[in-house]
Scaffold this motif. Sequence first.
Motif, mmCIF file in Angstrom:
data_model
loop_
_atom_site.group_PDB
_atom_site.id
_atom_site.type_symbol
_atom_site.label_atom_id
_atom_site.label_comp_id
_atom_site.label_asym_id
_atom_site.label_seq_id
_atom_site.Cartn_x
_atom_site.Cartn_y
_atom_site.Cartn_z
ATOM 1 N N UNK A 178 -21.314 9.129 18.043
ATOM 2 C CA UNK A 178 -19.945 9.638 17.856
ATOM 3 C C UNK A 178 -19.735 10.302 16.492
ATOM 4 N N UNK A 179 -20.560 9.964 15.500
ATOM 5 C CA UNK A 179 -20.416 10.591 14.181
ATOM 6 C C UNK A 179 -21.002 11.993 14.148
ATOM 7 N N UNK A 180 -21.708 12.373 15.201
ATOM 8 C CA UNK A 180 -22.335 13.699 15.237
ATOM 9 C C UNK A 180 -21.297 14.809 15.134
ATOM 10 N N UNK A 181 -20.123 14.619 15.731
ATOM 11 C CA UNK A 181 -19.075 15.647 15.677
ATOM 12 C C UNK A 181 -18.599 15.851 14.247
ATOM 13 N N UNK A 182 -18.508 14.774 13.458
ATOM 14 C CA UNK A 182 -18.098 14.908 12.059
ATOM 15 C C UNK A 182 -19.131 15.698 11.259
ATOM 16 N N UNK A 183 -20.397 15.407 11.470
ATOM 17 C CA UNK A 183 -21.458 16.133 10.779
ATOM 18 C C UNK A 183 -21.501 17.594 11.202
ATOM 19 N N UNK A 184 -21.212 17.849 12.461
ATOM 20 C CA UNK A 184 -21.174 19.231 12.948
ATOM 21 C C UNK A 184 -20.076 20.002 12.234
ATOM 22 N N UNK A 185 -18.913 19.375 12.070
ATOM 23 C CA UNK A 185 -17.815 20.038 11.383
ATOM 24 C C UNK A 185 -18.176 20.322 9.932
ATOM 25 N N UNK A 186 -18.875 19.398 9.265
ATOM 26 C CA UNK A 186 -19.321 19.632 7.895
ATOM 27 C C UNK A 186 -20.306 20.793 7.819
ATOM 28 N N UNK A 187 -21.204 20.879 8.778
ATOM 29 C CA UNK A 187 -22.180 21.968 8.792
ATOM 30 C C UNK A 187 -21.488 23.313 8.988
ATOM 31 N N UNK A 188 -20.496 23.351 9.864
ATOM 32 C CA UNK A 188 -19.753 24.594 10.101
ATOM 33 C C UNK A 188 -18.933 24.958 8.863
ATOM 34 N N UNK A 189 -18.308 23.977 8.218
ATOM 35 C CA UNK A 189 -17.538 24.241 7.004
ATOM 36 C C UNK A 189 -18.446 24.756 5.894
ATOM 37 N N UNK A 190 -19.637 24.190 5.781
ATOM 38 C CA UNK A 190 -20.601 24.650 4.787
ATOM 39 C C UNK A 190 -20.969 26.107 5.041
ATOM 40 N N UNK A 191 -21.218 26.450 6.291
ATOM 41 C CA UNK A 191 -21.517 27.841 6.629
ATOM 42 C C UNK A 191 -20.361 28.767 6.304
ATOM 43 N N UNK A 192 -19.133 28.304 6.536
ATOM 44 C CA UNK A 192 -17.956 29.110 6.214
ATOM 45 C C UNK A 192 -17.813 29.362 4.727
ATOM 46 N N UNK A 193 -18.091 28.344 3.916
ATOM 47 C CA UNK A 193 -18.005 28.498 2.464
ATOM 48 C C UNK A 193 -19.066 29.474 1.973
ATOM 49 N N UNK A 194 -20.277 29.347 2.471
ATOM 50 C CA UNK A 194 -21.345 30.266 2.059
ATOM 51 C C UNK A 194 -21.008 31.698 2.467
ATOM 52 N N UNK A 195 -20.455 31.874 3.648
ATOM 53 C CA UNK A 195 -20.065 33.207 4.102
ATOM 54 C C UNK A 195 -18.960 33.771 3.202
ATOM 55 N N UNK A 196 -17.956 32.954 2.857
ATOM 56 C CA UNK A 196 -16.842 33.424 2.027
ATOM 57 C C UNK A 196 -17.328 33.822 0.635
ATOM 58 N N UNK A 197 -18.216 33.029 0.052
ATOM 59 C CA UNK A 197 -18.757 33.366 -1.268
ATOM 60 C C UNK A 197 -19.562 34.665 -1.190
ATOM 61 N N UNK A 198 -20.332 34.831 -0.119
ATOM 62 C CA UNK A 198 -21.090 36.067 0.062
ATOM 63 C C UNK A 198 -20.189 37.285 0.161
ATOM 64 N N UNK A 199 -19.082 37.149 0.886
ATOM 65 C CA UNK A 199 -18.134 38.260 1.021
ATOM 66 C C UNK A 199 -17.481 38.574 -0.325
ATOM 67 N N UNK A 200 -17.185 37.536 -1.103
ATOM 68 C CA UNK A 200 -16.568 37.775 -2.412
ATOM 69 C C UNK A 200 -17.544 38.419 -3.399
ATOM 70 N N UNK A 201 -18.824 38.119 -3.300
ATOM 71 C CA UNK A 201 -19.801 38.680 -4.230
ATOM 72 C C UNK A 201 -20.288 40.073 -3.828
ATOM 73 N N UNK A 202 -20.019 40.491 -2.614
ATOM 74 C CA UNK A 202 -20.490 41.798 -2.150
ATOM 75 C C UNK A 202 -19.966 42.949 -3.012
ATOM 76 N N UNK A 203 -18.666 43.024 -3.341
ATOM 77 C CA UNK A 203 -18.218 44.125 -4.212
ATOM 78 C C UNK A 203 -18.877 44.089 -5.593
ATOM 79 N N UNK A 204 -19.096 42.894 -6.141
ATOM 80 C CA UNK A 204 -19.779 42.760 -7.425
ATOM 81 C C UNK A 204 -21.185 43.329 -7.336
ATOM 82 N N UNK A 205 -21.920 42.987 -6.283
ATOM 83 C CA UNK A 205 -23.279 43.498 -6.092
ATOM 84 C C UNK A 205 -23.265 45.014 -5.906
ATOM 85 N N UNK A 206 -22.325 45.522 -5.118
ATOM 86 C CA UNK A 206 -22.262 46.967 -4.871
ATOM 87 C C UNK A 206 -21.977 47.739 -6.157
#
Length: 114
Positions: free
Chosen positions: A23-51
Motif C-alpha cells: 500500500x505504500x507503493x502509491x506514496x512512493x510513486x507520487x514522490x517519484x512523479x513529483x521529483x520528475x516534475x521538479x527536475x522538469x521545472x528547473x530544466x525549463x527555467x534554465x533553458x533561457x539562461x543556457x540559450x
Amino acid sequence: LGGCINLLCAYRFAYPDPPSTDPAHADYTMLAVANGGVIFAVGVMLLPFWMLHFYLAARNTTTLEALRSQVGVHDLGGVMRNLRLAFGRDPALWLWPGVHLPTDSQEHQPLSAV
C-alpha cells in the motif's frame, strides 16, 4: 538528460513488473512523479539562461560586454570559429567534463588553428 533518466526510473518504479501489492507503493510513486516534475521545472527555467550564454559564446562575447551592448566586438567571423575558441577544437569533447582547452582564450595568436 537527467530529466529523461529520472522519468525512465520513475516509470519503472510506478509500474513495476510484477505489480506491487504494497500500500505504500502509491506514496512512493507520487514522490517519484513529483521529483520528475521538479527536475522538469528547473530544466525549463534554465533553458533561457543556457540559450543566452550559447548565443554569447557563438558571438565570442562575455556577459559584461553584452550588458554594455558590445556584442560581436571580438567576433572571429564565424559561429564555429567562435565556439572552437571558447570550448576547444573538438566539438565531441565540448560537453565532456574535465577536458582542458588547448589554448588560452585571451591569447589570440593560434586563431589560424581554430
